[in-house]
Enzyme design. Sequence first.
Site, PDB file in Angstrom:
ATOM      1  N   ASP A   1       0.845  -1.202   0.000  1.00  0.00           N
ATOM      2  CA  ASP A   1       0.000   0.000   0.000  1.00  0.00           C
ATOM      3  C   ASP A   1       0.880   1.253   0.000  1.00  0.00           C
ATOM      4  OD1 ASP A   1      -2.405  -1.332  -0.077  1.00  0.00           O
ATOM      5  OD2 ASP A   1      -2.661  -1.366   2.098  1.00  0.00           O
ATOM      6  N   GLY A   2       2.016   1.161   0.699  1.00  0.00           N
ATOM      7  CA  GLY A   2       2.958   2.297   0.731  1.00  0.00           C
ATOM      8  C   GLY A   2       3.459   2.651  -0.669  1.00  0.00           C
TER       9      GLY A   2
ATOM     10  N   HIS B   1       3.089   6.269  -2.983  1.00  0.00           N
ATOM     11  CA  HIS B   1       4.111   6.963  -3.785  1.00  0.00           C
ATOM     12  C   HIS B   1       3.609   7.197  -5.217  1.00  0.00           C
ATOM     13  CE1 HIS B   1       6.742   5.855  -0.439  1.00  0.00           C
ATOM     14  NE2 HIS B   1       7.594   6.760  -0.903  1.00  0.00           N
TER      15      HIS B   1
ATOM     16  N   ASN C   1      -4.409   8.729   2.127  1.00  0.00           N
ATOM     17  CA  ASN C   1      -4.676   8.080   3.423  1.00  0.00           C
ATOM     18  C   ASN C   1      -5.106   9.095   4.483  1.00  0.00           C
ATOM     19  OD1 ASN C   1      -4.259   5.395   2.948  1.00  0.00           O
ATOM     20  ND2 ASN C   1      -2.213   5.310   3.834  1.00  0.00           N
TER      21      ASN C   1
ATOM     22  N   ARG D   1      -5.558  19.502  23.295  1.00  0.00           N
ATOM     23  CA  ARG D   1      -4.189  19.421  23.835  1.00  0.00           C
ATOM     24  C   ARG D   1      -3.787  17.957  23.822  1.00  0.00           C
ATOM     25  NH1 ARG D   1      -6.408  23.409  26.904  1.00  0.00           N
ATOM     26  NH2 ARG D   1      -5.145  25.271  27.241  1.00  0.00           N
TER      27      ARG D   1
ATOM     28  N   ASP E   1      -0.902  14.818  21.830  1.00  0.00           N
ATOM     29  CA  ASP E   1       0.194  14.529  20.897  1.00  0.00           C
ATOM     30  C   ASP E   1      -0.112  15.020  19.491  1.00  0.00           C
ATOM     31  OD1 ASP E   1       1.516  13.332  22.931  1.00  0.00           O
ATOM     32  OD2 ASP E   1       1.580  11.321  22.061  1.00  0.00           O
TER      33      ASP E   1
ATOM     34  N   ALA F   1      -3.579  10.687  21.803  1.00  0.00           N
ATOM     35  CA  ALA F   1      -3.237  10.935  23.208  1.00  0.00           C
ATOM     36  C   ALA F   1      -3.630  12.333  23.682  1.00  0.00           C
ATOM     37  CB  ALA F   1      -1.739  10.707  23.429  1.00  0.00           C
TER      38      ALA F   1
HETATM   39  P1  NAP Z   1       4.668   2.473   5.231  1.00  0.00           P
HETATM   40  O1  NAP Z   1       5.605   1.473   5.783  1.00  0.00           O
HETATM   41  O2  NAP Z   1       4.548   2.628   3.750  1.00  0.00           O
HETATM   42  O3  NAP Z   1       3.215   2.209   5.809  1.00  0.00           O
HETATM   43  C1  NAP Z   1       3.045   1.756   7.119  1.00  0.00           C
HETATM   44  C2  NAP Z   1       2.059   0.604   7.091  1.00  0.00           C
HETATM   45  O4  NAP Z   1       0.763   1.097   6.771  1.00  0.00           O
HETATM   46  C3  NAP Z   1       2.419  -0.461   6.052  1.00  0.00           C
HETATM   47  O5  NAP Z   1       2.238  -1.738   6.617  1.00  0.00           O
HETATM   48  C4  NAP Z   1       1.422  -0.196   4.950  1.00  0.00           C
HETATM   49  O6  NAP Z   1       1.095  -1.325   4.173  1.00  0.00           O
HETATM   50  C5  NAP Z   1       0.213   0.244   5.765  1.00  0.00           C
HETATM   51  N1  NAP Z   1      -0.795   0.990   4.993  1.00  0.00           N
HETATM   52  C6  NAP Z   1      -0.606   2.048   4.182  1.00  0.00           C
HETATM   53  N2  NAP Z   1      -1.792   2.459   3.700  1.00  0.00           N
HETATM   54  C7  NAP Z   1      -2.737   1.637   4.220  1.00  0.00           C
HETATM   55  C8  NAP Z   1      -4.151   1.559   4.107  1.00  0.00           C
HETATM   56  N3  NAP Z   1      -4.840   2.446   3.391  1.00  0.00           N
HETATM   57  N4  NAP Z   1      -4.794   0.602   4.806  1.00  0.00           N
HETATM   58  C9  NAP Z   1      -4.128  -0.287   5.573  1.00  0.00           C
HETATM   59  N5  NAP Z   1      -2.777  -0.266   5.727  1.00  0.00           N
HETATM   60  C10 NAP Z   1      -2.109   0.694   5.050  1.00  0.00           C
HETATM   61  O7  NAP Z   1       5.040   3.835   5.940  1.00  0.00           O
HETATM   62  P2  NAP Z   1       5.181   5.244   5.304  1.00  0.00           P
HETATM   63  O8  NAP Z   1       6.051   5.189   4.116  1.00  0.00           O
HETATM   64  O9  NAP Z   1       5.518   6.206   6.396  1.00  0.00           O
HETATM   65  O10 NAP Z   1       3.684   5.444   4.763  1.00  0.00           O
HETATM   66  C11 NAP Z   1       2.841   6.311   5.347  1.00  0.00           C
HETATM   67  C12 NAP Z   1       1.637   5.597   5.842  1.00  0.00           C
HETATM   68  O11 NAP Z   1       1.982   4.823   6.971  1.00  0.00           O
HETATM   69  C13 NAP Z   1       0.676   6.635   6.323  1.00  0.00           C
HETATM   70  O12 NAP Z   1      -0.222   7.027   5.322  1.00  0.00           O
HETATM   71  C14 NAP Z   1       0.044   6.004   7.534  1.00  0.00           C
HETATM   72  O13 NAP Z   1      -1.293   5.582   7.258  1.00  0.00           O
HETATM   73  C15 NAP Z   1       0.886   4.816   7.855  1.00  0.00           C
HETATM   74  N6  NAP Z   1       1.353   4.938   9.243  1.00  0.00           N
HETATM   75  C16 NAP Z   1       0.807   4.098  10.160  1.00  0.00           C
HETATM   76  C17 NAP Z   1       1.167   4.212  11.483  1.00  0.00           C
HETATM   77  C18 NAP Z   1       0.544   3.275  12.477  1.00  0.00           C
HETATM   78  O14 NAP Z   1      -0.250   2.411  12.047  1.00  0.00           O
HETATM   79  N7  NAP Z   1       0.821   3.437  13.754  1.00  0.00           N
HETATM   80  C19 NAP Z   1       2.088   5.170  11.899  1.00  0.00           C
HETATM   81  C20 NAP Z   1       2.616   6.013  10.944  1.00  0.00           C
HETATM   82  C21 NAP Z   1       2.231   5.891   9.601  1.00  0.00           C
HETATM   83  P3  NAP Z   1       2.115  -2.006   3.144  1.00  0.00           P
HETATM   84  O15 NAP Z   1       3.018  -2.845   4.001  1.00  0.00           O
HETATM   85  O16 NAP Z   1       1.224  -2.809   2.263  1.00  0.00           O
HETATM   86  O17 NAP Z   1       2.853  -0.921   2.421  1.00  0.00           O
END
Ligand code: NAP
Length: 264
Positions: A45-46, A50, A121, A147, A149, A184
């Site tokens: 999905d990432g 891109h 997203n 207030r 995170d 938070a």
């Molecule tokens: P990334 O490693 O590309 O994404 C983090 C994880 O989120 C990966 O496992 C990715 O799946 C999954 N993901 C992305 N879009 C999704 C969707 N629509 N539904 C379900 N899972 C999804 O990290 P990045 O490059 O920083 O990408 C940014 C995305 O990471 C953000 O849009 C955010 O949603 C997510 N993120 C999640 C968290 C968290 O869950 N705590 C924290 C920060 C960011 P794939 O392995 O298939 O790529």
Amino acid sequence: MKFCIQSRLDPQSNELMGLARSYLEEFGLLFDEENPEIVISIGGDGTLLHAFHRFAHKLDKIAFVGIHTGHLGFYADWKPSELEKLVLSIAKKEYNVVEYPLLEVQVQRNNKESSTYLALNEATIKSPDVTLVMDVELNGNHFERFRGDGLCVSTPTGSTAYNKALGGAIIHPSLQAFQITEMASINNRVFRTVGSSLVLPAHHNCMLKPVNEQQFNMTIDHISVIETDVKAIIFNVANEKVRFARFRPFPFWERVHESFISDK
Ligand code: NAP
């Protein structure tokens, strides 16, 4: 028809990219990185995030499709073993296009021009070192002083990503809506926030106003920027839509089940 491929750039995704390109060219399709009509994302999905941002200025002309070289994704739902089937369907144009809502984020600054971003997203606002303090207005009316995170504002298709990890609801992508989820929040006898996620329809907007002059971090999907001198950030359902090529039915709730509950 013109196509382009976005790879996660690991060996398996690159190998599939080479195969997909040669199969599609054998069918007479043209590889075109400037004006593709279909963009094949190979990775996760990432990777599709891109691809989306690479072509965010031509969304009305492009349909995206994703192959996952890791686990099943929400955007990347084709298996590598199905590549030939997918190529054949693309060559025969045997697909429908579905459109899903996006989030528009407008950053208004005190002394600089405003900027507008599109998120597939979500957008997040976080303060790395100190408590983030933001006034939250809904449709021009003061709602709360937040207030904590930070805040996450997500699209329906993004509701299964960061938003879900924060305890937000999963929203079906046919709903024209966006969701605001807290990170938070500080809640005690002095400070109050609603605590629940809020789901807003397309004709509503949310405005965040920094209370103190503070620097904070803003993310738009995988893109991160440091913001200073911000007057307000306004969130809406965007006029633009993201278009996905659908070759077979794969209902959203089945995808949720297979991703989070069990793959059987
Ligand atoms: P990334 O490693 O590309 O994404 C983090 C994880 O989120 C990966 O496992 C990715 O799946 C999954 N993901 C992305 N879009 C999704 C969707 N629509 N539904 C379900 N899972 C999804 O990290 P990045 O490059 O920083 O990408 C940014 C995305 O990471 C953000 O849009 C955010 O949603 C997510 N993120 C999640 C968290 C968290 O869950 N705590 C924290 C920060 C960011 P794939 O392995 O298939 O790529």
